[in-house]
Motif scaffolding. Structure first.
Motif, PDB file in Angstrom:
ATOM      1  N   GLU A 109       8.725  19.859 -32.541  1.00 50.79           N
ATOM      2  CA  GLU A 109       9.325  18.014 -32.033  1.00 50.79           C
ATOM      3  C   GLU A 109      10.104  18.246 -31.300  1.00 50.79           C
ATOM      4  OE1 GLU A 109       7.672  15.716 -33.832  1.00 50.79           O
ATOM      5  OE2 GLU A 109       6.809  17.259 -34.726  1.00 50.79           O
ATOM      6  N   THR A 110      10.362  16.867 -30.286  1.00 47.70           N
ATOM      7  CA  THR A 110      12.008  16.636 -29.545  1.00 47.70           C
ATOM      8  C   THR A 110      12.401  15.573 -29.956  1.00 47.70           C
ATOM      9  OG1 THR A 110       9.526  15.346 -28.471  1.00 47.70           O
ATOM     10  CG2 THR A 110       9.472  17.602 -27.713  1.00 47.70           C
ATOM     11  N   ALA A 111      13.111  14.741 -29.019  1.00 46.45           N
ATOM     12  CA  ALA A 111      14.153  13.925 -29.153  1.00 46.45           C
ATOM     13  C   ALA A 111      14.459  13.659 -27.553  1.00 46.45           C
ATOM     14  CB  ALA A 111      15.362  14.351 -29.824  1.00 46.45           C
ATOM     15  N   THR A 112      15.101  12.411 -27.546  1.00 48.45           N
ATOM     16  CA  THR A 112      15.154  12.489 -26.075  1.00 48.45           C
ATOM     17  C   THR A 112      16.604  11.022 -26.613  1.00 48.45           C
ATOM     18  OG1 THR A 112      13.958  10.377 -26.192  1.00 48.45           O
ATOM     19  CG2 THR A 112      13.293  11.510 -25.039  1.00 48.45           C
ATOM     20  N   PHE A 113      17.935  11.550 -25.412  1.00 56.34           N
ATOM     21  CA  PHE A 113      18.562  10.908 -25.131  1.00 56.34           C
ATOM     22  C   PHE A 113      19.016  10.537 -24.065  1.00 56.34           C
ATOM     23  CE2 PHE A 113      20.257  15.507 -24.276  1.00 56.34           C
ATOM     24  CZ  PHE A 113      21.393  15.393 -23.138  1.00 56.34           C
ATOM     25  N   ILE A 114      19.769   9.300 -22.772  1.00 58.31           N
ATOM     26  CA  ILE A 114      20.231   8.963 -21.838  1.00 58.31           C
ATOM     27  C   ILE A 114      21.693   9.922 -21.224  1.00 58.31           C
ATOM     28  CG2 ILE A 114      20.628   7.309 -20.402  1.00 58.31           C
ATOM     29  CD1 ILE A 114      17.822   7.368 -21.094  1.00 58.31           C
ATOM     30  N   ALA A 115      21.734  10.573 -20.460  1.00 57.52           N
ATOM     31  CA  ALA A 115      22.786  11.070 -19.449  1.00 57.52           C
ATOM     32  C   ALA A 115      23.689  10.028 -19.713  1.00 57.52           C
ATOM     33  CB  ALA A 115      22.578  11.376 -18.275  1.00 57.52           C
ATOM     34  N   PRO A 116      25.314   9.563 -19.761  1.00 55.72           N
ATOM     35  CA  PRO A 116      26.067   9.359 -19.799  1.00 55.72           C
ATOM     36  C   PRO A 116      25.573   8.730 -18.067  1.00 55.72           C
ATOM     37  CG  PRO A 116      27.204  11.020 -21.402  1.00 55.72           C
ATOM     38  CD  PRO A 116      25.415  11.361 -20.304  1.00 55.72           C
ATOM     39  N   SER A 117      26.829   7.584 -17.907  1.00 59.58           N
ATOM     40  CA  SER A 117      26.264   6.707 -16.944  1.00 59.58           C
ATOM     41  C   SER A 117      27.443   7.833 -16.493  1.00 59.58           C
ATOM     42  CB  SER A 117      26.388   5.377 -17.079  1.00 59.58           C
ATOM     43  OG  SER A 117      27.597   5.026 -17.456  1.00 59.58           O
ATOM     44  N   THR A 118      29.057   7.911 -16.728  1.00 56.84           N
ATOM     45  CA  THR A 118      30.161   8.431 -15.811  1.00 56.84           C
ATOM     46  C   THR A 118      30.030   9.920 -15.388  1.00 56.84           C
ATOM     47  OG1 THR A 118      31.297   6.950 -17.500  1.00 56.84           O
ATOM     48  CG2 THR A 118      32.351   8.337 -16.177  1.00 56.84           C
ATOM     49  N   SER A 119      30.181   9.809 -14.547  1.00 53.26           N
ATOM     50  CA  SER A 119      30.015  11.705 -14.176  1.00 53.26           C
ATOM     51  C   SER A 119      31.171  12.225 -14.560  1.00 53.26           C
ATOM     52  CB  SER A 119      30.378  11.278 -12.235  1.00 53.26           C
ATOM     53  OG  SER A 119      29.244  11.223 -11.513  1.00 53.26           O
ATOM     54  N   GLY A 120      30.433  13.002 -14.894  1.00 51.74           N
ATOM     55  CA  GLY A 120      31.305  14.295 -15.617  1.00 51.74           C
ATOM     56  C   GLY A 120      30.432  15.970 -16.014  1.00 51.74           C
ATOM     57  N   SER A 121      31.311  16.521 -16.930  1.00 55.89           N
ATOM     58  CA  SER A 121      31.306  17.638 -17.809  1.00 55.89           C
ATOM     59  C   SER A 121      31.116  17.304 -19.222  1.00 55.89           C
ATOM     60  CB  SER A 121      32.028  19.063 -17.420  1.00 55.89           C
ATOM     61  OG  SER A 121      31.212  19.580 -17.776  1.00 55.89           O
ATOM     62  N   TYR A 122      29.793  17.444 -19.959  1.00 57.46           N
ATOM     63  CA  TYR A 122      29.768  17.081 -21.423  1.00 57.46           C
ATOM     64  C   TYR A 122      29.491  18.343 -21.888  1.00 57.46           C
ATOM     65  CZ  TYR A 122      30.081  12.169 -19.142  1.00 57.46           C
ATOM     66  OH  TYR A 122      30.465  11.637 -18.646  1.00 57.46           O
TER      67      TYR A 122
END
Length: 139
Positions: A109-122
């Motif tokens: 299966e697959t899932a999606t998410f949206i990368a944060p709008s704030t720059s940085g390392s997560y």
């Protein structure tokens, strides 16, 4: 001025030869004129691993209990598609303030998410298998 028979033949041969060369050059798919019909994907000399398609989405695969790529750089707000190619369920969950979490992703299966709008390392992990780690860099 009229051409003699031998001159007309030579002119016709020259024009015909030029047409053949142009036709052969037009049949080349590889961009270097070699006439090979194979398509080779472009490669990037970038040191930052990336997996972004033409649609603007980034891709992360999970295979053999590993995130591929383990380090991904994207722009703020990029859609990230996560595909589980393993035989067990996984998650992709940001550590700390949990800026993103796919929830359970079943095998195949697959899932999606949206990368944060704030720059940085997560940094992120699989919450089911915490030894699986990766980093999403937003810049």
């Amino acid at each position: 001025m009229s051409l003699t028979y031998p001159d007309r033949v030579h002119t016709a041969l020259r024009v015909g030869g030029a047409c053949v060369l142009l036709a052969l050059a037009g049949c080349s798919n590889d961009g270097n004129g070699s006439g090979n019909d194979t398509t080779t994907p472009a490669t990037s000399a970038s040191s930052a691993p990336s997996s972004t398609s033409n649609t603007g989405a980034a891709h992360i695969s999970i295979k053999n209990f590993t995130f591929i790529p383990a380090k991904l750089q994207v722009r703020p707000g990029t859609k990230v598609i996560v595909e589980n190619q393993d035989s067990v369920t996984h998650t992709l969950t940001a550590t700390g303030d949990k800026k993103f979490d796919t929830g359970d992703i079943d095998p195949g299966e697959t899932a999606t998410f949206i990368a944060p709008s704030t720059s940085g390392s997560y940094p992120y992990i699989c919450t089911i298998h915490p030894n699986m780690k990766g980093t999403l860099t937003v810049s």
